[in-house]
Design an enzyme around this catalytic site. Sequence first.
Site, PDB file in Angstrom:
ATOM      1  N   TRP A   1      -3.785 -24.965 -37.084  1.00  0.00           N
ATOM      2  CA  TRP A   1      -2.589 -25.736 -37.256  1.00  0.00           C
ATOM      3  C   TRP A   1      -2.816 -26.822 -38.364  1.00  0.00           C
ATOM      4  CZ3 TRP A   1      -1.642 -31.298 -37.166  1.00  0.00           C
ATOM      5  CH2 TRP A   1      -0.369 -31.646 -37.174  1.00  0.00           C
TER       6      TRP A   1
ATOM      7  N   SER B   1     -12.856 -18.082 -22.420  1.00  0.00           N
ATOM      8  CA  SER B   1     -13.558 -18.598 -23.181  1.00  0.00           C
ATOM      9  C   SER B   1     -14.839 -19.721 -22.339  1.00  0.00           C
ATOM     10  CB  SER B   1     -13.387 -19.640 -24.181  1.00  0.00           C
ATOM     11  OG  SER B   1     -12.429 -18.751 -25.289  1.00  0.00           O
TER      12      SER B   1
ATOM     13  N   ARG C   1      -8.015 -15.338 -23.775  1.00  0.00           N
ATOM     14  CA  ARG C   1      -9.346 -15.317 -23.157  1.00  0.00           C
ATOM     15  C   ARG C   1      -9.543 -16.712 -22.405  1.00  0.00           C
ATOM     16  NH1 ARG C   1     -10.161 -14.713 -28.687  1.00  0.00           N
ATOM     17  NH2 ARG C   1     -10.957 -16.483 -29.531  1.00  0.00           N
TER      18      ARG C   1
ATOM     19  N   HIS D   1      -7.705 -32.166 -35.041  1.00  0.00           N
ATOM     20  CA  HIS D   1      -8.250 -32.573 -33.928  1.00  0.00           C
ATOM     21  C   HIS D   1      -7.697 -33.992 -33.772  1.00  0.00           C
ATOM     22  CE1 HIS D   1     -10.874 -29.299 -33.630  1.00  0.00           C
ATOM     23  NE2 HIS D   1     -11.524 -29.545 -34.970  1.00  0.00           N
TER      24      HIS D   1
ATOM     25  N   ASP E   1      -6.469 -25.111 -27.564  1.00  0.00           N
ATOM     26  CA  ASP E   1      -6.848 -24.680 -28.755  1.00  0.00           C
ATOM     27  C   ASP E   1      -5.882 -24.444 -29.940  1.00  0.00           C
ATOM     28  OD1 ASP E   1      -8.587 -22.761 -29.885  1.00  0.00           O
ATOM     29  OD2 ASP E   1      -7.702 -20.811 -29.304  1.00  0.00           O
TER      30      ASP E   1
ATOM     31  N   ARG F   1     -20.377 -25.688 -34.429  1.00  0.00           N
ATOM     32  CA  ARG F   1     -19.478 -25.896 -35.434  1.00  0.00           C
ATOM     33  C   ARG F   1     -19.893 -26.803 -36.766  1.00  0.00           C
ATOM     34  NH1 ARG F   1     -13.572 -27.319 -32.750  1.00  0.00           N
ATOM     35  NH2 ARG F   1     -13.298 -25.259 -31.590  1.00  0.00           N
TER      36      ARG F   1
ATOM     37  N   ARG G   1      -3.444 -21.658 -21.960  1.00  0.00           N
ATOM     38  CA  ARG G   1      -4.136 -21.869 -23.181  1.00  0.00           C
ATOM     39  C   ARG G   1      -3.461 -21.695 -24.246  1.00  0.00           C
ATOM     40  NH1 ARG G   1      -9.773 -19.105 -25.187  1.00  0.00           N
ATOM     41  NH2 ARG G   1      -9.792 -19.858 -27.066  1.00  0.00           N
TER      42      ARG G   1
ATOM     43  N   LEU H   1      -2.279 -39.372 -10.633  1.00  0.00           N
ATOM     44  CA  LEU H   1      -3.253 -38.318 -11.428  1.00  0.00           C
ATOM     45  C   LEU H   1      -4.484 -38.113 -11.743  1.00  0.00           C
ATOM     46  CD1 LEU H   1      -2.414 -35.018 -12.940  1.00  0.00           C
ATOM     47  CD2 LEU H   1      -2.167 -36.805 -14.979  1.00  0.00           C
TER      48      LEU H   1
END
Length: 234
Positions: free
Chosen positions: A19, A190, A188, A31, A14, A65, A182, A125
């Site tokens: 930012w 979300s 939260r 992004h 988030d 959005r 987060r 991973l």
Amino acid sequence: MGENFPYHVAIIMDGNGRWAKQQGKNRTYGHYIGSNVVDRIVEAAIDEGVRYLTLYTFSTENWKRPKSEIRFLMVLLKKQLVKKRDLFLKKNVRFGVIGEIDSFDEQIRENIEGLIEATQNNTGLRVNLALNYGGRYEIVRAARQIAEEVKRGDIDPNQIDEGLFARYLYAHDIPDVDLLIRTGGEKRVSNFLLWQISYAEFVFVDKYWPEFTRDDLRAAIEEFKRRKRRFGGL
């Protein structure tokens, strides 16, 4: 490493837009930078010994959005899926997706399927991207599928327990989340992995996702290790 280690880490990434605004840039710049942070956190997770990393990339709610931002995110997703191929092959990462990818265009679906296929034999991973994902919908989807099988007579309702139900979730082949992180200062979940975080430890970080570093991941893991996990017991 023992039991008190977060083998499955999930991250709500988030704060990209906030930012970027602090930097005097458009939200889309955040992004873009945030997508590159994923690379170093994947490498850090490998170094730390994490086995599963699930990243909240695009939620079902994100479709609300502005259209211009969504268009940018779709283009960025296409490019990142191609870019991640070299990193994942080099680092022995196995790639997966949770969510309803049918809502994406053909090119994105092909890129997703291509990356899954290219890394399917990797043994390191496991990285899951949550794409067009919603935790409530995942549970409803599982309930609907089970109901259909009950209707056909393939499942006796008395057979339904937590173990059976979990087999109908998206990532049914990986363990529940140990540690949920987060970024961005919000506290939260979300609608993220509602079933899988039932006994997860939460770490909330004030830094925005583009600022998140391998040291921040390490600090969250160390915080996890200090906690006492009782799972309802004493």
